[in-house]
Design a protein around this motif. Structure first.
Motif, PDB file in Angstrom:
ATOM      1  N   VAL A 182      12.223  11.667 -52.417  1.00 35.26           N
ATOM      2  CA  VAL A 182      12.179  13.072 -52.016  1.00 35.26           C
ATOM      3  C   VAL A 182      11.084  13.281 -50.983  1.00 35.26           C
ATOM      4  CG1 VAL A 182      11.569  15.399 -52.800  1.00 35.26           C
ATOM      5  CG2 VAL A 182      13.211  14.041 -54.092  1.00 35.26           C
ATOM      6  N   LEU A 183       9.897  12.784 -51.268  1.00 34.03           N
ATOM      7  CA  LEU A 183       8.774  12.988 -50.351  1.00 34.03           C
ATOM      8  C   LEU A 183       9.000  12.280 -49.026  1.00 34.03           C
ATOM      9  CD1 LEU A 183       5.732  12.698 -52.795  1.00 34.03           C
ATOM     10  CD2 LEU A 183       6.971  14.740 -52.061  1.00 34.03           C
ATOM     11  N   ASP A 184       9.579  11.101 -49.067  1.00 35.84           N
ATOM     12  CA  ASP A 184       9.828  10.349 -47.829  1.00 35.84           C
ATOM     13  C   ASP A 184      10.856  11.027 -46.936  1.00 35.84           C
ATOM     14  OD1 ASP A 184       8.010   8.440 -48.576  1.00 35.84           O
ATOM     15  OD2 ASP A 184       9.508   7.003 -49.311  1.00 35.84           O
ATOM     16  N   ALA A 185      11.723  11.869 -47.544  1.00 37.39           N
ATOM     17  CA  ALA A 185      12.792  12.519 -46.775  1.00 37.39           C
ATOM     18  C   ALA A 185      12.364  13.840 -46.139  1.00 37.39           C
ATOM     19  CB  ALA A 185      13.999  12.763 -47.688  1.00 37.39           C
ATOM     20  N   LEU A 186      11.171  14.322 -46.427  1.00 34.54           N
ATOM     21  CA  LEU A 186      10.766  15.645 -45.953  1.00 34.54           C
ATOM     22  C   LEU A 186      10.524  15.668 -44.452  1.00 34.54           C
ATOM     23  CD1 LEU A 186       8.280  16.801 -48.739  1.00 34.54           C
ATOM     24  CD2 LEU A 186      10.729  17.239 -48.538  1.00 34.54           C
ATOM     25  N   ARG A 187      10.878  16.811 -43.848  1.00 34.89           N
ATOM     26  CA  ARG A 187      10.621  17.055 -42.434  1.00 34.89           C
ATOM     27  C   ARG A 187       9.834  18.358 -42.277  1.00 34.89           C
ATOM     28  NH1 ARG A 187      15.806  17.266 -38.856  1.00 34.89           N
ATOM     29  NH2 ARG A 187      14.140  17.755 -37.371  1.00 34.89           N
ATOM     30  N   ARG A 188       9.155  18.503 -41.152  1.00 39.15           N
ATOM     31  CA  ARG A 188       8.446  19.741 -40.827  1.00 39.15           C
ATOM     32  C   ARG A 188       9.379  20.781 -40.208  1.00 39.15           C
ATOM     33  NH1 ARG A 188       2.804  19.334 -39.812  1.00 39.15           N
ATOM     34  NH2 ARG A 188       3.103  20.884 -38.173  1.00 39.15           N
ATOM     35  N   TRP A 189      10.524  20.390 -39.657  1.00 39.06           N
ATOM     36  CA  TRP A 189      11.437  21.287 -38.940  1.00 39.06           C
ATOM     37  C   TRP A 189      11.729  22.531 -39.801  1.00 39.06           C
ATOM     38  CZ3 TRP A 189      16.105  23.591 -39.759  1.00 39.06           C
ATOM     39  CH2 TRP A 189      16.730  24.151 -38.636  1.00 39.06           C
ATOM     40  N   PRO A 190      11.683  23.730 -39.190  1.00 41.93           N
ATOM     41  CA  PRO A 190      11.665  24.040 -37.750  1.00 41.93           C
ATOM     42  C   PRO A 190      10.278  24.172 -37.126  1.00 41.93           C
ATOM     43  CG  PRO A 190      12.019  26.046 -38.983  1.00 41.93           C
ATOM     44  CD  PRO A 190      11.960  24.946 -39.998  1.00 41.93           C
ATOM     45  N   ASP A 191       9.236  23.767 -37.830  1.00 40.29           N
ATOM     46  CA  ASP A 191       7.913  23.763 -37.228  1.00 40.29           C
ATOM     47  C   ASP A 191       7.808  22.597 -36.253  1.00 40.29           C
ATOM     48  OD1 ASP A 191       5.308  24.419 -36.687  1.00 40.29           O
ATOM     49  OD2 ASP A 191       4.620  24.370 -38.752  1.00 40.29           O
ATOM     50  N   VAL A 192       6.695  22.561 -35.527  1.00 34.96           N
ATOM     51  CA  VAL A 192       6.470  21.513 -34.537  1.00 34.96           C
ATOM     52  C   VAL A 192       6.473  20.153 -35.219  1.00 34.96           C
ATOM     53  CG1 VAL A 192       4.821  20.577 -32.869  1.00 34.96           C
ATOM     54  CG2 VAL A 192       5.151  23.058 -33.049  1.00 34.96           C
ATOM     55  N   GLU A 193       7.194  19.202 -34.640  1.00 39.73           N
ATOM     56  CA  GLU A 193       7.209  17.833 -35.141  1.00 39.73           C
ATOM     57  C   GLU A 193       6.669  16.900 -34.061  1.00 39.73           C
ATOM     58  OE1 GLU A 193      11.458  17.669 -36.487  1.00 39.73           O
ATOM     59  OE2 GLU A 193      10.537  17.276 -38.436  1.00 39.73           O
ATOM     60  N   ALA A 194       5.789  16.007 -34.465  1.00 38.69           N
ATOM     61  CA  ALA A 194       5.169  15.069 -33.538  1.00 38.69           C
ATOM     62  C   ALA A 194       4.653  13.886 -34.353  1.00 38.69           C
ATOM     63  CB  ALA A 194       4.022  15.736 -32.767  1.00 38.69           C
ATOM     64  N   PRO A 195       4.424  12.739 -33.706  1.00 36.41           N
ATOM     65  CA  PRO A 195       3.964  11.556 -34.450  1.00 36.41           C
ATOM     66  C   PRO A 195       2.684  11.777 -35.241  1.00 36.41           C
ATOM     67  CG  PRO A 195       4.707  10.923 -32.255  1.00 36.41           C
ATOM     68  CD  PRO A 195       4.710  12.421 -32.285  1.00 36.41           C
ATOM     69  N   ASN A 196       1.801  12.654 -34.755  1.00 42.97           N
ATOM     70  CA  ASN A 196       0.534  12.889 -35.455  1.00 42.97           C
ATOM     71  C   ASN A 196       0.604  14.049 -36.444  1.00 42.97           C
ATOM     72  OD1 ASN A 196       0.769  14.785 -33.355  1.00 42.97           O
ATOM     73  ND2 ASN A 196      -1.447  15.095 -33.288  1.00 42.97           N
ATOM     74  N   LEU A 197       1.792  14.614 -36.657  1.00 47.49           N
ATOM     75  CA  LEU A 197       1.970  15.725 -37.584  1.00 47.49           C
ATOM     76  C   LEU A 197       2.908  15.287 -38.705  1.00 47.49           C
ATOM     77  CD1 LEU A 197       2.465  18.627 -35.000  1.00 47.49           C
ATOM     78  CD2 LEU A 197       0.366  18.023 -36.221  1.00 47.49           C
ATOM     79  N   VAL A 198       2.459  15.395 -39.950  1.00 48.61           N
ATOM     80  CA  VAL A 198       3.231  14.878 -41.075  1.00 48.61           C
ATOM     81  C   VAL A 198       3.710  16.024 -41.958  1.00 48.61           C
ATOM     82  CG1 VAL A 198       1.987  12.692 -41.073  1.00 48.61           C
ATOM     83  CG2 VAL A 198       1.153  14.577 -42.498  1.00 48.61           C
ATOM     84  N   ALA A 199       4.787  15.762 -42.689  1.00 48.72           N
ATOM     85  CA  ALA A 199       5.340  16.759 -43.613  1.00 48.72           C
ATOM     86  C   ALA A 199       4.768  16.610 -45.017  1.00 48.72           C
ATOM     87  CB  ALA A 199       6.860  16.641 -43.655  1.00 48.72           C
ATOM     88  N   VAL A 200       4.214  15.461 -45.333  1.00 46.26           N
ATOM     89  CA  VAL A 200       3.623  15.213 -46.651  1.00 46.26           C
ATOM     90  C   VAL A 200       2.466  14.250 -46.454  1.00 46.26           C
ATOM     91  CG1 VAL A 200       5.314  13.387 -47.078  1.00 46.26           C
ATOM     92  CG2 VAL A 200       4.065  14.361 -48.990  1.00 46.26           C
ATOM     93  N   ASP A 201       1.370  14.464 -47.201  1.00 47.83           N
ATOM     94  CA  ASP A 201       0.216  13.578 -47.045  1.00 47.83           C
ATOM     95  C   ASP A 201      -0.293  13.131 -48.409  1.00 47.83           C
ATOM     96  OD1 ASP A 201      -1.203  15.728 -48.071  1.00 47.83           O
ATOM     97  OD2 ASP A 201      -2.178  16.253 -46.179  1.00 47.83           O
ATOM     98  N   ALA A 202      -1.400  12.391 -48.389  1.00 53.10           N
ATOM     99  CA  ALA A 202      -1.931  11.817 -49.628  1.00 53.10           C
ATOM    100  C   ALA A 202      -2.380  12.887 -50.611  1.00 53.10           C
ATOM    101  CB  ALA A 202      -3.093  10.879 -49.294  1.00 53.10           C
ATOM    102  N   ALA A 203      -2.808  14.051 -50.107  1.00 48.10           N
ATOM    103  CA  ALA A 203      -3.220  15.130 -51.011  1.00 48.10           C
ATOM    104  C   ALA A 203      -2.026  15.686 -51.776  1.00 48.10           C
ATOM    105  CB  ALA A 203      -3.914  16.235 -50.221  1.00 48.10           C
ATOM    106  N   ASP A 204      -0.883  15.835 -51.110  1.00 46.79           N
ATOM    107  CA  ASP A 204       0.332  16.272 -51.805  1.00 46.79           C
ATOM    108  C   ASP A 204       0.691  15.288 -52.913  1.00 46.79           C
ATOM    109  OD1 ASP A 204       0.841  18.555 -50.145  1.00 46.79           O
ATOM    110  OD2 ASP A 204       1.677  17.236 -48.613  1.00 46.79           O
TER     111      ASP A 204
END
Length: 401
Positions: free
Chosen positions: A7-29
């Protein structure tokens, strides 16, 4: 069959800005979910019974109470990792609040794509946390925002509520613990994992009868306005220096315009100042932040301008048609969350260009190092510098035919 990891690996930021340095899930989540899993499993095995407990220093996985699946609230979920992760862990009927509209839309899009349901989005109201025994939240940058969240939880959640507040260590401070300690008798930090940490708060100090200190109100002279601010709004009940500079250079901005737009309105100072200076003009104020929209609406009420300034929560100017605006004012953000990027400002400029009518003006104030002028010429039209000081540049761009 899905798993939490998938589930976590499948998450996207869309429709927000997406870029290589912007993630949808991180270690804190991930750490928050691992910590909360103890509570969810306990509730499933005991039918929701069990006393809440707080974690000691060094125990990363303890700290969840005996929260029943139906009494979980989530605040500050970026793009759905916490909400959808909790669903995968077995929680149901989750109440969630995300300040940015794009966060709400990303959560909905991710849920639809993964076929997950069982959550409801709420405003920042008592209903969000009422009788909740477990609250997950991402620690915000703003201490005022954290204070408003913590006050709401302490006043309206269950007496045995456990709050799991997580973040990346580089963005965490002792001041955040101090804010939580204003509202909770126990505040304990767990060990870091993958540069993330969870702070557990319990034993709320407040009751539903405690005085509410949000939103806050201040008088700004100049421009001679009362501003109202919730904790999560940029600059709070003060005037940020970029807006102050733009206010000094508004008199000649499309002086014949009958209607104007304040894009990314924050507390609504620009919209209110323009409406106050031009009694015949109507203003549309837009922001994707729920805290900003609530603040701006209250600012208009406080200054007797609610009949001429409409405030909406919107993704840029998505609710407005093309070629419909004579004047747009913009003080764009230069970051998304804790990541510095010009992409957010460029996205707002592009939508302003769409909504401007031929001959309409976009007046922008921005940090000079961002050098938006080429983008403004490309997306809008002829652009001139109106003013510049040691930090900011103001430009005027006219939409071509």
């Amino acid at each position: 069959m899905t798993s939490l990891a998938s589930v976590l690996d499948a998450l996207r930021r869309w429709p927000d800005v997406e870029a290589p340095n912007l993630v949808a899930v991180d270690a804190a989540d991930r750490l928050l979910l691992d910590t909360a899993a103890v509570s969810i499993r306990s509730a499933q095995s005991t039918g929701g019974a069990g006393a809440a407990s707080t974690s000691g220093e060094g125990d990363e996985s303890s700290g969840g109470g005996g929260a029943a699946p139906g009494t979980v609230a989530v605040i500050g979920d970026g793009f759905g990792a916490l909400t959808l992760g909790l669903l995968e862990l077995g929680a149901r009927d989750i109440r969630t609040h995300q300040d940015p509209l794009l966060g709400e839309r990303a959560l909905s899009a991710n849920a639809e794509r993964l076929g997950l349901s069982g959550f409801v989005s709420h405003g920042l109201t008592a209903e969000l946390v009422e009788d909740a025994a477990l609250v997950l939240l991402r620690l915000p940058k703003s201490l005022d925002q954290l204070d408003e969240w913590a006050q709401l939880i302490a006043a309206h959640a269950a007496p045995d509520v456990v709050v799991l507040a997580g973040g990346m260590v580089k963005h965490m401070t002792l001041a955040q613990n101090e804010v939580l300690a204003r509202h909770f008798g126990s505040v304990q930090a767990g060990l870091a994992r993958q540069k993330a940490r969870v702070v557990t708060a319990s034993a709320p100090r407040a009751s539903a009868a405690a005085p509410v200190t949000w939103p806050r109100t201040a008088r700004l002279d100049p421009p001679g306005l009362t501003v109202v601010a919730h904790g999560g709004v940029f600059a709070g009940a003060a005037l940020d220096i970029g807006t102050r500079f733009l206010l000094e250079h508004l008199d000649d901005a499309a002086p014949q315009a009958a209607a104007a737009i304040d894009l990314g309105c924050g507390t609504g100072v620009l919209a209110a100042a323009l409406a106050q200076a031009r009694p015949a003009i109507r203003v549309h104020a837009s922001d994707q932040s729920a805290a900003a929209v609530a603040s701006a609406r209250a600012t208009m009420q406080a200054n007797g301008l609610a009949d001429r300034v409409t405030v909406v929560r919107d993704d840029a100017l998505g609710s407005l048609p093309e070629a419909s605006a004579e004047l747009i004012l913009l003080n764009p953000p230069f970051h998304t969350g804790t990541t510095v990027t010009a992409d957010v400002g460029i996205r707002l400029i592009a939508d302003a260009a769409r909504v401007l009518a031929p001959g309409g003006e976009l007046r922008v104030v921005f940090n000079s190092h961002l050098r938006y002028q080429p983008t403004l010429r490309r997306l809008v039209g002829a652009t001139r510098q109106v003013a510049r000081n040691s930090k900011f540049t103001i430009t005027s761009s006219i939409k071509g035919a």
